[in-house]
Design a protein around this motif. Structure first.
Motif, PDB file in Angstrom:
ATOM      1  N   UNK A 143      76.419 -14.325 -28.628  1.00  0.00           N
ATOM      2  CA  UNK A 143      77.024 -15.633 -28.341  1.00  0.00           C
ATOM      3  C   UNK A 143      76.499 -16.171 -27.014  1.00  0.00           C
ATOM      4  N   UNK A 144      76.347 -15.293 -26.038  1.00  0.00           N
ATOM      5  CA  UNK A 144      75.802 -15.721 -24.749  1.00  0.00           C
ATOM      6  C   UNK A 144      74.365 -16.225 -24.899  1.00  0.00           C
ATOM      7  N   UNK A 145      73.599 -15.617 -25.796  1.00  0.00           N
ATOM      8  CA  UNK A 145      72.229 -16.082 -26.042  1.00  0.00           C
ATOM      9  C   UNK A 145      72.238 -17.449 -26.729  1.00  0.00           C
ATOM     10  N   UNK A 146      73.236 -17.674 -27.598  1.00  0.00           N
ATOM     11  CA  UNK A 146      73.369 -19.003 -28.200  1.00  0.00           C
ATOM     12  C   UNK A 146      73.496 -20.071 -27.113  1.00  0.00           C
ATOM     13  N   UNK A 147      74.320 -19.777 -26.102  1.00  0.00           N
ATOM     14  CA  UNK A 147      74.606 -20.764 -25.059  1.00  0.00           C
ATOM     15  C   UNK A 147      73.443 -20.934 -24.092  1.00  0.00           C
TER      16      UNK A 147
END
Length: 473
Positions: free
Chosen positions: A112-116
């Motif tokens: 999820x952090x990579x998505x952001x």
């Protein structure tokens, strides 16, 4: 920053069609390459991300989807920023965002952090670079604009051929975290490209032009009046339909080859063939579009390119062996390159320089919706039928339909000529300026020596670049 001033470009300045424009073209080439190739190049790290975070391939594929969604969906936001602050500042900030997103992503501990970071932040940074670079290219080139668009569009296949193997090397040597960190450093080159976008200097202003500038200051940051232009509406509709099927074949052709029983390396080589042909197709198509007889009919050449692309998809659906897929990739590379070289050239010809910054943002927003629908819908069709033939047929029908919408819509609904260089607003401004200049008193006499001295001291600068401290880096 002061009051809100629309950055429409200096009125009455002739495009240099060369000079510093070649530096602008080089910057646009780099930006186009990063913008279109980076979302695909990141996919080489997906296996490592799946292993590290324990997610599925569909979860990692969202990274590329978010990158593309940000590139297309933030079009209106980019238009507002360009009209408010100008092209160069927006590109410099965008370059920092693109780099920062990848650098921060190298320290992430969840998908999820990579998505952001790699998705949202880097995607926004690339979007803030891509759109302003096209706007500056439109301002620096007029007669040679089709060639300039073709050369800049060639950045996409060139970078795709370079970034994919580079990503594999980085992953092997440094892992995905080191690869993300190095790619983040490479994206700082977007700031260098932004620094190349020096604005054109307007000619010496008279009182009349100052009044026109004051009127321009009242213009909206996002000009929705482009929807009153029938040509723009037809183009937007056709482009949205086209994007539904345009990106589907490159996504599925490798899987198609694997499904026929060919090795992974042999299947992946198909994209190399497609990209290699694409590199030469774009500048050649730009040269053809710039011919004296072809340029006024550029919209129909664009329609032909889309029909060619759709017909190639239909023929590709009948491929039963590797040789058939190779032939498909060759012809798809040609048609895909033609579409890439002409799509923004046609939009520039339809709306003109003054409204292009708003028009491209709105078009990209419309295309963003189609980009998010197209490939996933094709994937669902493939899951339901287990046959790639239907995927290619649907893609071909969608692209061919868009070509018919554009060609027939312009032929039957649009009466004005696309080669007309000035919009109605520009014509009104010029007419008002001429009236103001005609009111000069007849008894006003100026000594010829003073006139000669004035011309020596204040030469008219037409199409030159500004070098004052506020606009230079």
């Amino acid at each position: 920053m002061g009051a809100v001033v629309a950055d429409d470009g200096p009125s009455g300045v002739k495009a240099p069609d060369g000079g510093w424009g070649w530096a602008v073209l080089f910057g646009c080439f780099i930006i186009t390459g990063f913008s279109y190739a980076f979302p695909k190049a990141v996919s080489v790290f997906f296996k490592e991300l799946i292993r590290e975070f324990g997610v599925g391939y569909s979860d990692t594929a969202w990274i590329s989807s978010i990158l593309l969604a940000m590139l297309y969906g933030t079009g209106p936001l980019c238009s507002v920023c360009v009209n408010r602050f100008g092209c160069r500042p927006v590109m410099l900030v965008g370059g920092l965002f693109a780099s920062m997103g990848m650098v921060i992503a190298s320290f992430c501990t969840s998908i999820v952090q990579i998505y952001l970071t790699a998705g949202v932040i880097t995607g926004l940074g690339l979007a803030l670079n891509f759109q302003p670079s096209l706007i500056m290219l439109n301002r620096y080139f007029d007669k040679r604009r089709p060639l300039a668009n073709g050369l800049s569009a060639a950045g996409s296949p060139v970078f795709l051929c370079a970034l994919s193997p580079l990503g594999q090397i980085l992953q092997h040597e440094y892992g995905w975290r080191g690869g993300f960190l190095i790619l983040g450093g490479m994206l700082l080159n977007c700031c260098v490209c932004g620094a190349l976008m020096r604005p054109l200097e307007p000619p010496k202003k008279s009182e009349a032009t100052k009044e026109l500038d004051e009127k321009k200051a009242k213009k909206k940051l996002l000009d929705f009046s482009v929807f009153k232009d029938g040509g723009f509406v037809i183009y937007t509709l056709a482009a949205s339909i086209m994007v539904l099927g345009l990106f589907v074949p490159p996504v599925f052709v490798v899987s198609y080859a694997k499904d026929l029983g060919y090795q992974d390396t042999k299947a992946a080589f198909l994209l190399t063939i497609l990209g290699f042909i694409d590199i030469f197709a774009r500048p050649i198509c730009g040269m053809v579009a710039g011919l004296k007889w072809v340029r006024p009919r550029c919209v129909y050449l664009f329609s032909f390119a889309m029909i060619f692309n759709g017909f190639t998809d239909l023929m590709g659906s009948m491929s039963v062996d590797y040789g058939g897929l190779v032939v498909f990739c060759i012809f798809f590379g040609i048609s895909y390159g033609m579409v890439g070289a002409l799509q923004f050239e046609v939009l520039m010809a339809i709306v003109g320089t003054q409204k292009f910054s708003s028009a491209i943002g709105l078009v990209l927003l419309a295309e963003a919706m189609a980009v998010l629908i197209g490939p996933p819908s094709a994937g669902k069709l493939l899951d339901a039928t287990q046959r790639y033939m239907f995927v290619f047929i649907i893609a071909g029908i969608e692209v061919t339909t868009s070509a018919l919408v554009l060609a027939l819509g312009n032929f039957f609904c649009i009466k004005k000529k696309l080669e007309e260089p000035h919009t109605k607003e520009e014509a009104a401004e010029r007419e008002e300026l001429n009236k103001s200049e005609d009111k000069t008193p007849e008894d006003a006499k100026v000594d010829s020596i003073e006139v000669e001295q004035f011309l020596k001291d204040e030469p008219e600068k037409n199409g030159e670049v500004v070098t004052n401290p506020e606009t230079c880096v």
